[in-house]
Motif scaffolding. Structure first.
Motif, PDB file in Angstrom:
ATOM      1  N   LEU A 168       0.812  -1.219   0.000  1.00  0.00           N
ATOM      2  CA  LEU A 168       0.000   0.000   0.000  1.00  0.00           C
ATOM      3  C   LEU A 168       0.846   1.270   0.000  1.00  0.00           C
ATOM      4  O   LEU A 168       0.552   2.217  -0.724  1.00  0.00           O
ATOM      5  CB  LEU A 168      -0.936   0.007   1.200  1.00  0.00           C
ATOM      6  N   ASP A 169       1.873   1.272   0.795  1.00  0.00           N
ATOM      7  CA  ASP A 169       2.710   2.479   0.847  1.00  0.00           C
ATOM      8  C   ASP A 169       3.222   2.828  -0.545  1.00  0.00           C
ATOM      9  O   ASP A 169       3.129   3.963  -1.007  1.00  0.00           O
ATOM     10  CB  ASP A 169       3.900   2.254   1.780  1.00  0.00           C
ATOM     11  N   ASP A 170       3.778   1.822  -1.171  1.00  0.00           N
ATOM     12  CA  ASP A 170       4.379   2.059  -2.486  1.00  0.00           C
ATOM     13  C   ASP A 170       3.341   2.545  -3.491  1.00  0.00           C
ATOM     14  O   ASP A 170       3.583   3.476  -4.251  1.00  0.00           O
ATOM     15  CB  ASP A 170       5.007   0.769  -3.021  1.00  0.00           C
TER      16      ASP A 170
ATOM     17  N   LEU B  73       0.378   3.822  -2.916  1.00  0.00           N
ATOM     18  CA  LEU B  73      -0.155   5.139  -2.541  1.00  0.00           C
ATOM     19  C   LEU B  73       0.778   6.219  -3.073  1.00  0.00           C
ATOM     20  O   LEU B  73       0.345   7.226  -3.653  1.00  0.00           O
ATOM     21  CB  LEU B  73      -0.259   5.228  -1.013  1.00  0.00           C
TER      22      LEU B  73
END
Lengths: 167, 295
Positions: free
Chosen positions: A26-28, A30
């Motif tokens: 998700l971080d990537d 996002l």
């Protein structure tokens, strides 16, 4: 750009999850979404509707990632439970179950229907904006919503009949 | 506008409770505040940077895209003439990322020189002033030293490459990105130090021309590495090392390190993995990745 991030970052996270992105990615993704946003800010100026537009970016970013991930889905399945436990609170178990059900239901929808259902029913975006973001006629969007509802209601009823005493 | 729209399920008393709960949970989603903070910090200056195209000029430039596509098509029909007189390509009214995005992938194509020189001639002055490449360049200069210091023994040239020409690295990257999944990039990695010729042509004239593409490429490189990880950790490691060279101070440095450590571990190179883990700890003591790495 910051305003978009602050205001709609959480929406982008939710959307990416709905689009099948793993917690650990998700971080990537996002970040990738907002990099695309940055490049296409002028496009946003043209179109106006922020969330629907962001969602259309999410779909592209997530799809590209999923294509890569598809080939190793066994591994993903193995990782998922672990990732999903992240930041969980005991008292939120019920919420998480409901959330898991929500995701499961959405996953069972064909992509077109899921997009419309998610944006309309969950994010409560006006249908006109949804149709614009998805690039389909308004009536098509309504038709997808109707089919998605039928399908989801059926799924829920099926699930309820299978696990009547679950609580 | 919504008057004609069907009533939402959440307002439908007949909706099954389980579905209502599920929709409600979806609506709330997870708690992403920490995630947003992390990613917001990684995006850094980009969040406050002016858009790649000046906002006021954006709409006009966007509308000009069609015209430019037509002009571009005509130019492609007469490649030889264009080759002789590259200045033709300066005609587009207001060059913008769409055009650059089309031009750049050709940089690595078989006949690069003529293409590479063309977009450089049409580089928008606006883009030069407002590019994320410039921002990243600054960030690179500011932060590269400590990021790279830890890995200097592995990538002694990384600092110089990034600080010198971030956009020229990404120009190659754009050309290569589509191939990542097929694998040639890994093979190409060995050639990295000898940068393809067209890069110089591009970078010399338009240092910030690649503003629209470099960063997703960075992500794609990492995603390719991640994809390779389960079956080909060695290849993953090569891609990561490539990432390290190109994006020594990129946006995904922590992720790169995490993947590198995992790749080293799966290759049985635990000593190297541990060294790298220690470096990672020193560099990112509060990283949420540590939990994953220390399992």
């Amino acid at each position: 750009m910051r305003a978009l991030f602050d205001e709609h970052g959480a929406f982008v996270c939710r959307s990416l999850r709905v689009l099948g992105v793993r917690e650990q990615d998700l971080d990537d993704l996002l970040q990738e979404v907002f990099l695309v946003v940055y490049q296409r800010l002028h496009d946003y100026e043209e179109r106006g509707s922020a969330r629907a537009w962001l969602y259309s970016i999410c779909t592209r970013v997530a799809r590209a990632q999923r294509r890569r991930a598809w080939r190793r889905r066994e591994e993903i399945r193995a990782e998922l439970p672990e990732a999903a436990v992240e930041a969980s609170q005991h008292q939120r178990v019920v919420d998480r179950e409901a959330l898991a059900l929500g995701h499961e239901l959405l996953e069972r929808l064909p992509r077109d229907q899921r997009d419309v259902f998610w944006l309309y029913e969950v994010e409560e975006i006006p249908m006109a904006e949804i149709a614009q973001a998805l690039g389909c006629p308004l009536q098509t969007a309504y038709s997808r919503l109707r089919k998605a509802r039928e399908r989801i209601l059926t799924e829920v009823q099926l699930a309820a009949s299978q696990e009547p005493d679950h609580a | 506008m919504r008057d004609d729209a069907p009533r939402r399920l959440k307002h439908d008393p007949g909706a099954p409770p389980a579905l209502s709960r599920a929709l409600d949970a979806l609506r709330k989603g997870g708690d992403d505040r920490a995630r947003l903070e992390r990613v917001g910090a990684r995006l850094g200056e980009l969040l406050d940077a002016p858009p790649p195209i000046a906002t006021s000029a954006g709409a006009a430039a966007y509308k000009g895209t069609v015209l430019k596509l037509i002009v571009g098509g005509l130019l492609l029909l007469a490649p030889l003439a264009w080759l002789m007189r590259g200045e033709e390509s300066t005609k587009p009214v207001k060059p913008q990322p769409t055009e650059l995005a089309q031009a750049q992938p050709r940089i690595g194509a078989p006949e690069p020189p003529k293409i590479a020189s063309a977009p450089s001639a049409v580089l928008p002055a606006v883009a030069r002033e407002q590019t994320p490449s410039a921002l990243l360049g600054e960030r690179a200069e500011r932060k590269t030293s400590n990021v790279v210091a830890a890995r200097a023994r592995r990538a002694p040239t990384a600092t110089r490459q990034i600080a010198d020409a971030p956009s020229e690295r990404s120009a190659t990257d754009v050309a290569e990105t589509p191939e990542l999944d097929q694998g040639p990039v890994a093979a190409q990695e060995q050639q990295e130090p000898a940068a393809p010729k067209p890069e110089k042509a591009v970078a010399a004239v338009k240092p910030a021309a690649t503003d629209t593409l470099p960063m997703p490429s960075e992500a794609q490189l990492l995603l390719a590495a991640r994809k390779a990880m389960p079956d080909e950790p060695e290849r993953a490691l090569r891609l990561l090392s490539q990432h390290q060279k190109r994006f020594a101070d990129g946006l995904f440095v922590p992720e790169r390190e995490v993947l590198s450590i995992e790749a080293l571990r799966s290759l049985g190179r635990s000593a190297e993995a541990n060294v790298r883990l220690q470096q990672f700890k020193a560099q990112y003591p509060d990283s949420f990745h540590l939990r994953r790495l220390q399992r």
